[in-house]
Scaffold this motif. Sequence first.
Motif, PDB file in Angstrom:
ATOM      1  N   PRO A  69       0.806  -1.226   0.000  1.00  0.00           N
ATOM      2  CA  PRO A  69       0.000   0.000   0.000  1.00  0.00           C
ATOM      3  C   PRO A  69       0.838   1.274   0.000  1.00  0.00           C
ATOM      4  CG  PRO A  69      -0.909  -1.594   1.539  1.00  0.00           C
ATOM      5  CD  PRO A  69       0.421  -2.131   1.112  1.00  0.00           C
ATOM      6  N   THR A  70       1.943   1.266   0.745  1.00  0.00           N
ATOM      7  CA  THR A  70       2.803   2.452   0.782  1.00  0.00           C
ATOM      8  C   THR A  70       3.454   2.679  -0.573  1.00  0.00           C
ATOM      9  OG1 THR A  70       3.257   2.134   3.138  1.00  0.00           O
ATOM     10  CG2 THR A  70       4.781   3.537   1.904  1.00  0.00           C
ATOM     11  N   LEU A  71       3.942   1.598  -1.191  1.00  0.00           N
ATOM     12  CA  LEU A  71       4.550   1.733  -2.509  1.00  0.00           C
ATOM     13  C   LEU A  71       3.523   2.258  -3.510  1.00  0.00           C
ATOM     14  CD1 LEU A  71       6.889   1.386  -4.481  1.00  0.00           C
ATOM     15  CD2 LEU A  71       6.120  -0.972  -4.836  1.00  0.00           C
ATOM     16  N   ARG A  72       2.323   1.741  -3.484  1.00  0.00           N
ATOM     17  CA  ARG A  72       1.269   2.220  -4.393  1.00  0.00           C
ATOM     18  C   ARG A  72       1.061   3.726  -4.206  1.00  0.00           C
ATOM     19  NH1 ARG A  72      -4.028   0.807  -6.280  1.00  0.00           N
ATOM     20  NH2 ARG A  72      -4.824   2.683  -7.300  1.00  0.00           N
ATOM     21  N   ARG A  73       1.036   4.173  -2.968  1.00  0.00           N
ATOM     22  CA  ARG A  73       0.843   5.607  -2.706  1.00  0.00           C
ATOM     23  C   ARG A  73       2.011   6.424  -3.251  1.00  0.00           C
ATOM     24  NH1 ARG A  73       2.437   8.350   1.648  1.00  0.00           N
ATOM     25  NH2 ARG A  73       2.696   6.475   2.925  1.00  0.00           N
ATOM     26  N   TRP A  74       3.224   5.931  -3.049  1.00  0.00           N
ATOM     27  CA  TRP A  74       4.389   6.644  -3.576  1.00  0.00           C
ATOM     28  C   TRP A  74       4.344   6.741  -5.096  1.00  0.00           C
ATOM     29  CZ3 TRP A  74       9.027   4.123  -0.492  1.00  0.00           C
ATOM     30  CH2 TRP A  74       8.969   4.550   0.847  1.00  0.00           C
ATOM     31  N   LEU A  75       3.990   5.635  -5.736  1.00  0.00           N
ATOM     32  CA  LEU A  75       3.941   5.637  -7.191  1.00  0.00           C
ATOM     33  C   LEU A  75       2.810   6.535  -7.697  1.00  0.00           C
ATOM     34  CD1 LEU A  75       4.647   1.858  -7.920  1.00  0.00           C
ATOM     35  CD2 LEU A  75       6.248   3.791  -8.077  1.00  0.00           C
ATOM     36  N   ASP A  76       1.709   6.584  -6.952  1.00  0.00           N
ATOM     37  CA  ASP A  76       0.611   7.482  -7.316  1.00  0.00           C
ATOM     38  C   ASP A  76       1.058   8.942  -7.282  1.00  0.00           C
ATOM     39  OD1 ASP A  76      -1.218   5.439  -7.701  1.00  0.00           O
ATOM     40  OD2 ASP A  76      -2.183   5.676  -5.732  1.00  0.00           O
ATOM     41  N   GLN A  77       1.807   9.302  -6.237  1.00  0.00           N
ATOM     42  CA  GLN A  77       2.181  10.706  -6.058  1.00  0.00           C
ATOM     43  C   GLN A  77       3.491  11.075  -6.742  1.00  0.00           C
ATOM     44  OE1 GLN A  77       2.094  10.651  -1.775  1.00  0.00           O
ATOM     45  NE2 GLN A  77       4.299  10.283  -1.545  1.00  0.00           N
ATOM     46  N   GLY A  78       4.242  10.051  -7.209  1.00  0.00           N
ATOM     47  CA  GLY A  78       5.461  10.306  -7.969  1.00  0.00           C
ATOM     48  C   GLY A  78       6.711  10.488  -7.142  1.00  0.00           C
ATOM     49  N   HIS A  79       6.644  10.247  -5.838  1.00  0.00           N
ATOM     50  CA  HIS A  79       7.812  10.382  -4.960  1.00  0.00           C
ATOM     51  C   HIS A  79       7.503   9.747  -3.613  1.00  0.00           C
ATOM     52  CE1 HIS A  79       5.607  13.562  -2.819  1.00  0.00           C
ATOM     53  NE2 HIS A  79       5.318  14.065  -4.017  1.00  0.00           N
ATOM     54  N   ASP A  80       8.537   9.532  -2.803  1.00  0.00           N
ATOM     55  CA  ASP A  80       8.303   8.974  -1.473  1.00  0.00           C
ATOM     56  C   ASP A  80       7.877  10.086  -0.515  1.00  0.00           C
ATOM     57  OD1 ASP A  80      10.586  10.359  -0.726  1.00  0.00           O
ATOM     58  OD2 ASP A  80      11.827   8.577  -0.433  1.00  0.00           O
ATOM     59  N   ASP A  81       7.720   9.750   0.763  1.00  0.00           N
ATOM     60  CA  ASP A  81       7.214  10.733   1.714  1.00  0.00           C
ATOM     61  C   ASP A  81       8.205  11.846   2.016  1.00  0.00           C
ATOM     62  OD1 ASP A  81       4.816   9.382   1.875  1.00  0.00           O
ATOM     63  OD2 ASP A  81       5.444   8.146   3.582  1.00  0.00           O
ATOM     64  N   ALA A  82       9.484  11.636   1.669  1.00  0.00           N
ATOM     65  CA  ALA A  82      10.495  12.677   1.847  1.00  0.00           C
ATOM     66  C   ALA A  82      10.673  13.514   0.588  1.00  0.00           C
ATOM     67  CB  ALA A  82      11.825  12.052   2.248  1.00  0.00           C
ATOM     68  N   GLY A  83       9.890  13.205  -0.455  1.00  0.00           N
ATOM     69  CA  GLY A  83       9.966  13.961  -1.695  1.00  0.00           C
ATOM     70  C   GLY A  83      10.997  13.450  -2.679  1.00  0.00           C
ATOM     71  N   LYS A  84      11.653  12.328  -2.374  1.00  0.00           N
ATOM     72  CA  LYS A  84      12.664  11.782  -3.275  1.00  0.00           C
ATOM     73  C   LYS A  84      12.012  10.949  -4.381  1.00  0.00           C
ATOM     74  CE  LYS A  84      16.643  11.441  -0.165  1.00  0.00           C
ATOM     75  NZ  LYS A  84      17.678  10.514   0.381  1.00  0.00           N
ATOM     76  N   PRO A  85      12.606  10.978  -5.585  1.00  0.00           N
ATOM     77  CA  PRO A  85      12.077  10.126  -6.649  1.00  0.00           C
ATOM     78  C   PRO A  85      12.234   8.653  -6.302  1.00  0.00           C
ATOM     79  CG  PRO A  85      14.177  11.095  -7.293  1.00  0.00           C
ATOM     80  CD  PRO A  85      13.766  11.770  -6.020  1.00  0.00           C
ATOM     81  N   VAL A  86      11.259   7.851  -6.679  1.00  0.00           N
ATOM     82  CA  VAL A  86      11.277   6.416  -6.392  1.00  0.00           C
ATOM     83  C   VAL A  86      11.677   5.675  -7.655  1.00  0.00           C
ATOM     84  CG1 VAL A  86       9.901   4.411  -5.711  1.00  0.00           C
ATOM     85  CG2 VAL A  86       9.533   6.624  -4.593  1.00  0.00           C
ATOM     86  N   VAL A  87      12.683   4.828  -7.519  1.00  0.00           N
ATOM     87  CA  VAL A  87      13.170   4.021  -8.633  1.00  0.00           C
ATOM     88  C   VAL A  87      12.867   2.559  -8.345  1.00  0.00           C
ATOM     89  CG1 VAL A  87      15.203   3.241  -9.897  1.00  0.00           C
ATOM     90  CG2 VAL A  87      15.015   5.635  -9.215  1.00  0.00           C
ATOM     91  N   MET A  88      12.156   1.901  -9.253  1.00  0.00           N
ATOM     92  CA  MET A  88      11.860   0.485  -9.108  1.00  0.00           C
ATOM     93  C   MET A  88      12.967  -0.318  -9.787  1.00  0.00           C
ATOM     94  SD  MET A  88       9.103   0.562  -7.376  1.00  0.00           S
ATOM     95  CE  MET A  88       8.682  -1.191  -7.430  1.00  0.00           C
ATOM     96  N   LEU A  89      13.562  -1.249  -9.059  1.00  0.00           N
ATOM     97  CA  LEU A  89      14.675  -2.047  -9.573  1.00  0.00           C
ATOM     98  C   LEU A  89      14.273  -3.513  -9.625  1.00  0.00           C
ATOM     99  CD1 LEU A  89      17.607  -2.461 -10.437  1.00  0.00           C
ATOM    100  CD2 LEU A  89      18.245  -2.504  -8.010  1.00  0.00           C
TER     101      LEU A  89
END
Length: 268
Positions: A118-138
């Motif tokens: 659920p947290t990952l889904r939210r990050w991907l929805d908003q385009g960044h993590d909770d600290a504002g950093k870009p999220v890279v899926m590896l």
Amino acid sequence: MTTPAVLNIASYLFTQIDDRENLQPLLRERAEAAGLRGSILLAPEGINMFLAGAPQPLRDFLDALRADDRFAALEAKESWSHIQPFRRLIVKLKNEIIRMNHPTIRPVAGRAPAVDAPTLRRWLDQGHDDAGKPVVMLDTRNAFEADYGSFDNAIDWRISKFTEFPDAVQAHKSELEGKTVVSFCTGGIRCEKAAILMHDMGLTNVLQLDGGILKYFEQEGGAHYSGECFVFDGREALAPDLSARSNERSARACDDGQLVQKKHRLQA
């Protein structure tokens, strides 16, 4: 359409096992008595299982295993099929339950940080993590697995086996710095080792996707994911709703056993 009658589970746990030789025949006897097919891999670092059978006997088998304190934390990702996707039962002793050839990487000594679906889904929805950093899926899987489907815009280094992953990290390390990296795989087992390795290599903002793609499908469906997820049995691949490919294709794969054999080559 009839209701699927065969329960499939994928389960692993990093835990110290010092009596594999004694545990091997015991688990084989229990699994055979329950009418299960699939594979059980035992290594000093833990257990890895892909099993299928009638629901209650399979769940009873898991409950009996959890009665051993070493396996009390064992979780299983469930899916269903109309046919038995395995031809036989295999219980093997291995040096590692997922081979990396880096003996210093020991998840049993402590996990790398994880992010839940659920947290990952939210990050991907908003385009960044909770600290504002870009999220890279590896994607830590092999190239042919990634070709079945993956997270949108995921990094895929086209490795042919997991033992190539450490060299791939070294070659591409600079591309990951300053970002929140989420490593993922089918059920989570490769992510465990991959995330620890990357932390050891100086990439401190690395997380593993808890439970892998299958847990993400279970909780979040196909959001931000394109295609299917290759699985290591005769079903070949699962859609985001955890349904298998057509019964006809699954039956052919089960009959020839090629995908099951490929699974054991990948884990050798």
